[in-house]
Design a protein around this motif. Structure first.
Motif, PDB file in Angstrom:
ATOM      1  N   LEU A 117      26.666  32.281  53.891  1.00 43.18           N
ATOM      2  CA  LEU A 117      25.442  32.870  54.463  1.00 43.18           C
ATOM      3  C   LEU A 117      25.191  34.267  53.933  1.00 43.18           C
ATOM      4  O   LEU A 117      24.060  34.639  53.641  1.00 43.18           O
ATOM      5  CB  LEU A 117      25.544  32.910  55.985  1.00 43.18           C
ATOM      6  N   LYS A 118      26.236  35.018  53.806  1.00 44.29           N
ATOM      7  CA  LYS A 118      26.087  36.377  53.246  1.00 44.29           C
ATOM      8  C   LYS A 118      25.527  36.284  51.825  1.00 44.29           C
ATOM      9  O   LYS A 118      24.664  37.078  51.408  1.00 44.29           O
ATOM     10  CB  LYS A 118      27.452  37.088  53.218  1.00 44.29           C
ATOM     11  N   GLU A 119      26.028  35.307  51.094  1.00 42.87           N
ATOM     12  CA  GLU A 119      25.525  35.129  49.721  1.00 42.87           C
ATOM     13  C   GLU A 119      24.022  34.815  49.770  1.00 42.87           C
ATOM     14  O   GLU A 119      23.230  35.315  48.981  1.00 42.87           O
ATOM     15  CB  GLU A 119      26.261  33.989  49.005  1.00 42.87           C
ATOM     16  N   VAL A 120      23.686  33.973  50.736  1.00 47.97           N
ATOM     17  CA  VAL A 120      22.256  33.647  50.882  1.00 47.97           C
ATOM     18  C   VAL A 120      21.457  34.911  51.176  1.00 47.97           C
ATOM     19  O   VAL A 120      20.366  35.126  50.649  1.00 47.97           O
ATOM     20  CB  VAL A 120      22.045  32.594  51.998  1.00 47.97           C
ATOM     21  N   ASN A 121      22.036  35.763  51.999  1.00 47.95           N
ATOM     22  CA  ASN A 121      21.347  37.016  52.317  1.00 47.95           C
ATOM     23  C   ASN A 121      21.125  37.847  51.054  1.00 47.95           C
ATOM     24  O   ASN A 121      20.064  38.452  50.873  1.00 47.95           O
ATOM     25  CB  ASN A 121      22.148  37.823  53.334  1.00 47.95           C
ATOM     26  N   VAL A 122      22.135  37.862  50.208  1.00 41.51           N
ATOM     27  CA  VAL A 122      21.985  38.630  48.970  1.00 41.51           C
ATOM     28  C   VAL A 122      20.906  37.986  48.094  1.00 41.51           C
ATOM     29  O   VAL A 122      20.069  38.670  47.501  1.00 41.51           O
ATOM     30  CB  VAL A 122      23.331  38.739  48.211  1.00 41.51           C
ATOM     31  N   LEU A 123      20.904  36.656  48.073  1.00 42.70           N
ATOM     32  CA  LEU A 123      19.845  35.965  47.305  1.00 42.70           C
ATOM     33  C   LEU A 123      18.469  36.314  47.855  1.00 42.70           C
ATOM     34  O   LEU A 123      17.509  36.521  47.113  1.00 42.70           O
ATOM     35  CB  LEU A 123      20.044  34.452  47.358  1.00 42.70           C
ATOM     36  N   ASN A 124      18.381  36.388  49.164  1.00 40.02           N
ATOM     37  CA  ASN A 124      17.096  36.763  49.770  1.00 40.02           C
ATOM     38  C   ASN A 124      16.706  38.178  49.407  1.00 40.02           C
ATOM     39  O   ASN A 124      15.534  38.486  49.196  1.00 40.02           O
ATOM     40  CB  ASN A 124      17.156  36.605  51.287  1.00 40.02           C
ATOM     41  N   LEU A 125      17.730  39.034  49.336  1.00 43.23           N
ATOM     42  CA  LEU A 125      17.465  40.419  48.940  1.00 43.23           C
ATOM     43  C   LEU A 125      16.906  40.439  47.510  1.00 43.23           C
ATOM     44  O   LEU A 125      15.917  41.121  47.212  1.00 43.23           O
ATOM     45  CB  LEU A 125      18.759  41.226  49.003  1.00 43.23           C
ATOM     46  N   ILE A 126      17.534  39.644  46.662  1.00 41.00           N
ATOM     47  CA  ILE A 126      17.061  39.567  45.259  1.00 41.00           C
ATOM     48  C   ILE A 126      15.620  39.064  45.238  1.00 41.00           C
ATOM     49  O   ILE A 126      14.738  39.636  44.589  1.00 41.00           O
ATOM     50  CB  ILE A 126      17.982  38.635  44.430  1.00 41.00           C
ATOM     51  N   ASP A 127      15.398  38.012  46.022  1.00 37.44           N
ATOM     52  CA  ASP A 127      14.044  37.473  46.070  1.00 37.44           C
ATOM     53  C   ASP A 127      13.055  38.496  46.627  1.00 37.44           C
ATOM     54  O   ASP A 127      11.925  38.621  46.165  1.00 37.44           O
ATOM     55  CB  ASP A 127      14.039  36.211  46.942  1.00 37.44           C
ATOM     56  N   GLY A 128      13.538  39.262  47.602  1.00 34.72           N
ATOM     57  CA  GLY A 128      12.695  40.310  48.199  1.00 34.72           C
ATOM     58  C   GLY A 128      12.266  41.316  47.143  1.00 34.72           C
ATOM     59  O   GLY A 128      11.088  41.689  47.067  1.00 34.72           O
ATOM     60  N   ASP A 153      15.199  47.442  52.868  1.00 36.61           N
ATOM     61  CA  ASP A 153      16.489  47.953  53.327  1.00 36.61           C
ATOM     62  C   ASP A 153      17.441  46.791  53.604  1.00 36.61           C
ATOM     63  O   ASP A 153      17.014  45.704  54.045  1.00 36.61           O
ATOM     64  CB  ASP A 153      16.313  48.769  54.624  1.00 36.61           C
ATOM     65  N   LEU A 154      18.723  47.061  53.407  1.00 34.16           N
ATOM     66  CA  LEU A 154      19.727  46.000  53.578  1.00 34.16           C
ATOM     67  C   LEU A 154      19.626  45.354  54.960  1.00 34.16           C
ATOM     68  O   LEU A 154      19.771  44.131  55.104  1.00 34.16           O
ATOM     69  CB  LEU A 154      21.133  46.574  53.383  1.00 34.16           C
ATOM     70  N   ALA A 155      19.365  46.193  55.958  1.00 36.24           N
ATOM     71  CA  ALA A 155      19.353  45.685  57.335  1.00 36.24           C
ATOM     72  C   ALA A 155      18.330  44.564  57.515  1.00 36.24           C
ATOM     73  O   ALA A 155      18.526  43.669  58.350  1.00 36.24           O
ATOM     74  CB  ALA A 155      19.037  46.834  58.281  1.00 36.24           C
ATOM     75  N   ASN A 156      17.287  44.595  56.729  1.00 37.73           N
ATOM     76  CA  ASN A 156      16.267  43.541  56.867  1.00 37.73           C
ATOM     77  C   ASN A 156      16.693  42.226  56.226  1.00 37.73           C
ATOM     78  O   ASN A 156      15.943  41.250  56.237  1.00 37.73           O
ATOM     79  CB  ASN A 156      14.951  44.008  56.252  1.00 37.73           C
ATOM     80  N   PHE A 157      17.893  42.217  55.634  1.00 32.13           N
ATOM     81  CA  PHE A 157      18.386  40.994  54.993  1.00 32.13           C
ATOM     82  C   PHE A 157      19.752  40.569  55.555  1.00 32.13           C
ATOM     83  O   PHE A 157      20.491  39.836  54.916  1.00 32.13           O
ATOM     84  CB  PHE A 157      18.497  41.207  53.472  1.00 32.13           C
ATOM     85  N   GLY A 158      20.056  41.070  56.725  1.00 31.02           N
ATOM     86  CA  GLY A 158      21.342  40.707  57.340  1.00 31.02           C
ATOM     87  C   GLY A 158      22.513  41.326  56.607  1.00 31.02           C
ATOM     88  O   GLY A 158      23.614  40.774  56.604  1.00 31.02           O
ATOM     89  N   LEU A 159      22.297  42.435  55.925  1.00 25.93           N
ATOM     90  CA  LEU A 159      23.358  43.119  55.183  1.00 25.93           C
ATOM     91  C   LEU A 159      23.433  44.569  55.660  1.00 25.93           C
ATOM     92  O   LEU A 159      22.526  45.051  56.343  1.00 25.93           O
ATOM     93  CB  LEU A 159      23.056  43.087  53.670  1.00 25.93           C
ATOM     94  N   LYS A 207      29.402  43.746  42.766  1.00 23.04           N
ATOM     95  CA  LYS A 207      29.367  44.412  44.069  1.00 23.04           C
ATOM     96  C   LYS A 207      27.904  44.548  44.507  1.00 23.04           C
ATOM     97  O   LYS A 207      27.017  44.743  43.651  1.00 23.04           O
ATOM     98  CB  LYS A 207      29.986  45.796  43.948  1.00 23.04           C
ATOM     99  N   LEU A 208      27.742  44.508  45.830  1.00 30.22           N
ATOM    100  CA  LEU A 208      26.378  44.609  46.336  1.00 30.22           C
ATOM    101  C   LEU A 208      25.700  45.893  45.851  1.00 30.22           C
ATOM    102  O   LEU A 208      24.525  45.910  45.503  1.00 30.22           O
ATOM    103  CB  LEU A 208      26.377  44.545  47.867  1.00 30.22           C
ATOM    104  N   LYS A 209      26.456  46.993  45.803  1.00 27.05           N
ATOM    105  CA  LYS A 209      25.828  48.254  45.392  1.00 27.05           C
ATOM    106  C   LYS A 209      25.300  48.152  43.951  1.00 27.05           C
ATOM    107  O   LYS A 209      24.260  48.708  43.614  1.00 27.05           O
ATOM    108  CB  LYS A 209      26.794  49.435  45.546  1.00 27.05           C
ATOM    109  N   ASP A 210      26.005  47.368  43.112  1.00 26.55           N
ATOM    110  CA  ASP A 210      25.518  47.218  41.735  1.00 26.55           C
ATOM    111  C   ASP A 210      24.295  46.292  41.676  1.00 26.55           C
ATOM    112  O   ASP A 210      23.385  46.479  40.881  1.00 26.55           O
ATOM    113  CB  ASP A 210      26.632  46.676  40.834  1.00 26.55           C
ATOM    114  N   ILE A 211      24.333  45.290  42.534  1.00 28.91           N
ATOM    115  CA  ILE A 211      23.175  44.391  42.593  1.00 28.91           C
ATOM    116  C   ILE A 211      21.937  45.169  43.039  1.00 28.91           C
ATOM    117  O   ILE A 211      20.864  45.080  42.443  1.00 28.91           O
ATOM    118  CB  ILE A 211      23.461  43.202  43.546  1.00 28.91           C
ATOM    119  N   VAL A 212      22.126  46.007  44.065  1.00 24.53           N
ATOM    120  CA  VAL A 212      21.003  46.801  44.576  1.00 24.53           C
ATOM    121  C   VAL A 212      20.516  47.774  43.507  1.00 24.53           C
ATOM    122  O   VAL A 212      19.308  47.926  43.273  1.00 24.53           O
ATOM    123  CB  VAL A 212      21.407  47.561  45.872  1.00 24.53           C
TER     124      VAL A 212
END
Ligand SMILES: Cc1ncc(C[n+]2csc(CCOP(=O)(O)OP(=O)(O)O)c2C)c(N)n1
Length: 931
Positions: free
Chosen positions: A60-71, A96-102, A123-128
């Motif tokens: 699910l966390k991975e999905v959240n990151v995917l959603n962040l990417i999509d965002g 913001d991360l909080a809007n994606f469950g992160l 790492k998430l920080k690098d993805i962001v």
């Protein structure tokens, strides 16, 4: 990947089950999930930092990151740093991360989802950081609304590989700086040397110049041989000088007022409306032709014209290959958002008869329209939101970042060549001064202009950037500036010496064999007759239907009747007169293009130029089947637009003087939706810009009791624009005269717009026919005398034009009237005054001369004729018409009939029925006596 968004917080078991399916058969899950699980597996098996997504929660966390990417991909453009002088307003929800469950606590965690953006597990920080750099930097990309996965992925891949940091070579950077330097220095120079003179400077948006320079280079690399450009006032002089290569000397001479030559008949125009064309050689040695279309002050009017010019050239110069020419439209933010014509033109992008293979739209978005703030200029988020109508990608770019802009425009060029669709670049910039150079912007935007005052120009910013990167040799920028100013000063000195020569107009390119017309050219019409055998042969070809195709019975009957006209009676109706004009021109190698609403069949079901077979969608076009050697016959039902389409056809005719280009209005009155094109181009282009044009407008006109909106094509509107032999206005009464006037467009070595008021009821009127000899002998008749009267018996001359003639004729014949000669003026402008005077002389017993028209007295040709004729031998002419009126016609059928009867009775001096007398009384018609 937006398909995944609904899973934000979805149940982990579901993902687990999907994963199991994927492991058994990767194809069994959707593409997005395939990629996700691919990355997941890759991450688990890789050397990457520990991946612990072994549990559904981790999935699910991975999905959240995917959603962040999509965002970021879909909404990143709302959070970019594209505005050089303003903070952007907050768009919710944020990224913001909080809007994606992160949360920040996840920043150091490695996610396989990094695979989605091509950086592997990260790492998430690098993805962001990657996402911010790619989607929230100097370029905001709006493309997720595109429907084709291939196109979508292409743009995504381009964005993610460049990551907003295009990799330009030192030479490329220097070229960007050089063009920026030219743009900035040119404006500074004009500003100091011609203080206070209007130039609509580009200052604040100078990056446009390196961008245009680059798109020419990129375009040439991708096969473009020609660009047709349309733009308004802002920065036009800069584009003329630094892109179009109009010489600085010529531009300065215009500022000095040196180009005016009192010996020429041309009125000219202000310098920031003028067109220009040139050939440039790219760095790689390719030659590219550039045409900047002249344009009036009316913003966005030029859009249709540019599209028409482009399509015309694509058709006749590039054999239909639209990868060799591209249109570029440069808009202002207020005008692109506010002017409806933009919508009309954009709708053409995918239409068979109008498409040009994609237009590159650039918006100089200085966030202000004259004094109006952007917030008062539109409701939409972006000024470019119209792009979504045609699913065209939009790149919002910071105008202070010339590299980003060059990257974006190159990408747009590539996209256009690959996908043949429109693409938009919104250059976020500012306007350093007021709307023009004598305007005070602080009256209306004091705070913004405080910021702008302190804001460095784009050249300074870029020099700073290059210096920091260590890419600029010390002193180079200063040297560039000094050299360029030196050149400008030299050209200015030359311009001061320059004395305007004889500005004889010379045409080039497709117009090379043509010349400007003179008044003498309009004294008589040339022979436009066609040899009998040729005419009949063409007639046969266009009336014979192929036997192996099944047509509707009614169509077969109609064509049998047409065939009879050719083979038996040799008497032709209006439709045949028109078709024979096209057929003969096509056989003579002239392309014919006809467009307008429902023109293929014809609004009045008279044309039937395109036949749809019974029980199928297959079409047969008789005029396209005359012979193998004939020129192309293009006929297109247009979309429901007048302004856009008339502009387009005007542009089409402007580019190609060898095509008969015709726009037909559904009913004549609808042309007024395109009045701007009539006023600013058709009527005045020759006087303003020395541009001839052979466009034909067909405007159904005639008072037939259909009410105020379907009676009048507003003859008066055209007549009031007539001067300087600027156009030809006709109201033909016979098929043969219509045939000749159309053919006349090509039988002279100049071009003139032609307006034809065309009939409706006459299309089927048994008397409105022409004999074969009328086509095979002579030419267009500006005036047709009465052959039914004896000269000595005539005591009254009635001049008229159009449909009323047949009503007068009928009454004249029915009542056996001998004293009234009914003379038709077929060409209202240039008015055949000499021929009219000759008629008056001929009927020497005529005591009275009238102009008879169906239109109210304040409309039709009368107001013009009255003004013109009172200085001639015809000064005693009077009018018989409907009384003056604010509306074109009555909506009551009975009243219409009475008015019509009244006009006939008055014109022919016959007894008037009680009804009509009553009308006459009510009309309180006062005949205006001249003299
Ligand atoms: C159709 C039309 N309406 C009004 C005007 C008057 N006018 C000239 S420039 C301008 C503002 C244009 O703003 P924008 O499109 O943002 O271009 P900018 O001048 O800011 O570059 C207006 C309203 C015009 N030229 N054309």
């Amino acid at each position: 990947m937006d398909k995944l968004s609904y899973l934000n917080g979805a149940n982990a078991e579901y993902i687990e089950s999907l994963y199991q399916s994927y492991q058994q058969d990767s194809e069994s899950v959707e593409f997005g999930w395939q990629k996700f699980f691919e990355g997941f597996d890759f991450g688990r098996g890789s050397e990457a930092p520990a991946v612990t997504a072994e549990t559904p929660e981790q999935f699910l966390k991975e999905v959240n990151v995917l959603n962040l990417i999509d965002g970021y991909r879909s909404r990143g453009h709302l959070f970019t740093h594209t505005n050089p002088v303003r903070e952007r307003r907050k768009h919710l929800p944020t990224l913001d991360l909080a809007n994606f469950g992160l949360s920040d606590a996840d920043l150091e965690t490695v996610f396989n989802s990094g695979v989605e953006i091509g950086i592997g597990a990260a790492k998430l920080k690098d993805i962001v950081a990657f996402l911010k750099q790619t989607y929230a930097g100097s370029i905001g990309a709006e493309f997720k609304f595109l429907r084709t996965p291939e196109v979508l992925n292409w743009i995504q891949q381009k964005m993610e590989s460049a990551r907003n940091t295009p990799n330009f070579s030192i030479d490329e950077k220097k070229r960007i700086l050089r063009k920026l330097n030219e743009a900035v220095s040119f404006e500074n120079f004009l500003g100091t040397k011609f203080l206070g003179q209007k130039r609509f400077s580009l200052e604040g948006a100078e990056a446009l110049i390196p961008a245009l320079d680059s798109v020419i280079e990129k375009g040439a690399e991708l096969g473009i041989e020609e660009f047709v450009i349309g733009m308004a006032h802002r920065g036009r002089l800069n584009v003329l000088a630094n892109i179009m290569q109009k010489t600085y000397k010529d531009i300065f001479a215009e500022f000095e007022g040196k180009s005016y030559n009192p010996d020429t008949p041309f009125g000219g125009d202000v310098k920031y409306h003028l067109g220009y064309s040139t050939d440039v050689t790219t760095v790689s040695g390719k030659s590219v032709h550039l045409s900047l279309c002249p344009n009036p002050s009316h913003l966005e009017t030029v859009d249709g014209v540019v599209e028409g010019m482009s399509r015309s050239k694509i058709d006749f110069k590039y054999g239909g290959d639209n990868s060799r020419l591209a249109p570029i439209l440069i808009h202002g933010d207020a005008s692109v958002a506010g002017q409806g014509i933009v919508y009309e033109v954009i709708q053409m992008a995918g239409l068979e008869g109008y498409k040009t293979g994609g237009t590159i739209h650039l918006v100089i978005n200085n966030q202000i329209g004259f004094t109006t703030n952007y917030k008062d200029a539109r409701t939409s988020t972006y000024c470019t939101d119209i792009a979504k109508v045609t699913l065209s990608p939009v790149f919002h770019v910071n105008g202070d970042d010339p590299e980003a802009l060059v990257y974006a425009i190159n990408l747009a060029m590539e996209y256009r060549q690959k996908y043949k669709n429109d693409v938009f670049i919104d250059i976020l910039c500012y306007r350093r001064f007021g709307h023009n150079e004598s305007d005070e912007p602080k009256f209306t935007q004091p705070l913004l202009y405080k910021t702008i005052e302190k804001h460095p120009n784009p050249r300074e910013i870029y020099i700073d950037q290059l210096t920091k990167e260590g890419k600029l040799e010390a002193g180079l920028a200063k040297e560039m500036e000094k050299d360029f100013r030196g050149i400008l000063q030299e050209r200015l000195n030359e311009a001061k010496e320059f004395v305007a020569g004889n500005a004889e107009v010379k045409f080039g390119g497709a117009w090379a064999d043509l010349r400007m017309a003179t008044p003498k050219d309009f004294e008589t019409s040339p022979v436009t007759a066609v040899k009998k055998s040729t005419l009949l042969e063409i007639g046969k070809r266009i009336t014979t239907l192929p036997t192996n195709k099944k047509f509707f019975k009614k169509i077969e009957k109609l064509f049998a009747e047409r065939s009879k006209m050719v083979n038996e009676t040799n008497i032709f109706d209006w439709a045949m007169g028109e078709q024979l004009a096209y057929g003969t021109l096509l056989s003579e190698g002239k392309r014919v293009r006809l467009s307008g609403q429902d023109v293929e069949r014809g609004t009045f079901s008279h044309r039937h130029a395109v036949l749809t077979l019974e029980d199928s969608e297959e079409e047969y076009v008789p005029l396209a089947n005359i012979s193998d050697q004939q020129a192309p016959f293009d006929i297109y039902n247009s979309h429901l637009s007048e302004y856009g389409v008339l502009g387009f056809e005007y542009g089409y005719a402007m580019a190609n003087p060898n095509a008969l280009t015709i726009w037909e209005a559904q009913f004549g009155d609808f042309f007024n939706g395109a009045q701007i094109v009539v006023d600013q181009y058709i009527a005045s282009a020759e006087t303003k810009w020395q541009r001839e044009n052979g466009l034909v407008m067909l405007l159904p006109h005639g008072y037939e009791g259909q009410g105020p909106e379907h009676s009048s094509a507003r003859i008066e509107r055209f007549m009031e624009l007539c001067a300087d032999y600027n156009m030809q206005v006709t109201n033909c009464t016979t098929p043969a005269n219509f045939f000749h006037v159309l053919r006349r467009q090509f039988k002279r070595d100049f071009r003139k717009p032609l307006v034809v008021f065309t009939p409706k009821s006459l299309l089927r009127h048994p008397a409105c026919v022409s004999k074969l000899e009328e086509f095979t002998d002579g030419g267009f008749k500006e005036l047709i005398d009465d052959v039914n009267v004896k000269v000595a018996e005539v005591t009254r001359i009635v001049f008229c034009s159009g449909k009323i003639y047949y009503e007068l004729l009928e009454k004249q014949q029915a009542d056996k009237l001998k004293h009234v000669a009914i003379v038709r003026v077929e060409q209202l402008y240039p008015t055949p005054v000499d021929q009219m005077e000759a008629i008056q002389k001929k009927y020497k017993n005529a005591k009275e001369v009238y102009w008879v028209q169906e239109e109210p007295e304040n409309m039709g040709a009368w107001p013009y004729l009255f003004r013109k004729l009172y200085k001639t031998a015809l000064k005693g002419i009077d009018v018989i018409s409907r009384r003056e009126s604010s509306s074109t016609a009555t909506g009551f059928a009975k009243q219409h009939a009475n008015q019509q009867a009244y006009i006939l009775a008055k014109a022919l001096e016959v007894s008037v029925t009680e009804d009509v007398k009553d009308i006459a009384k009510k009309a309180t018609k006062k005949l205006v006596q001249i003299d």
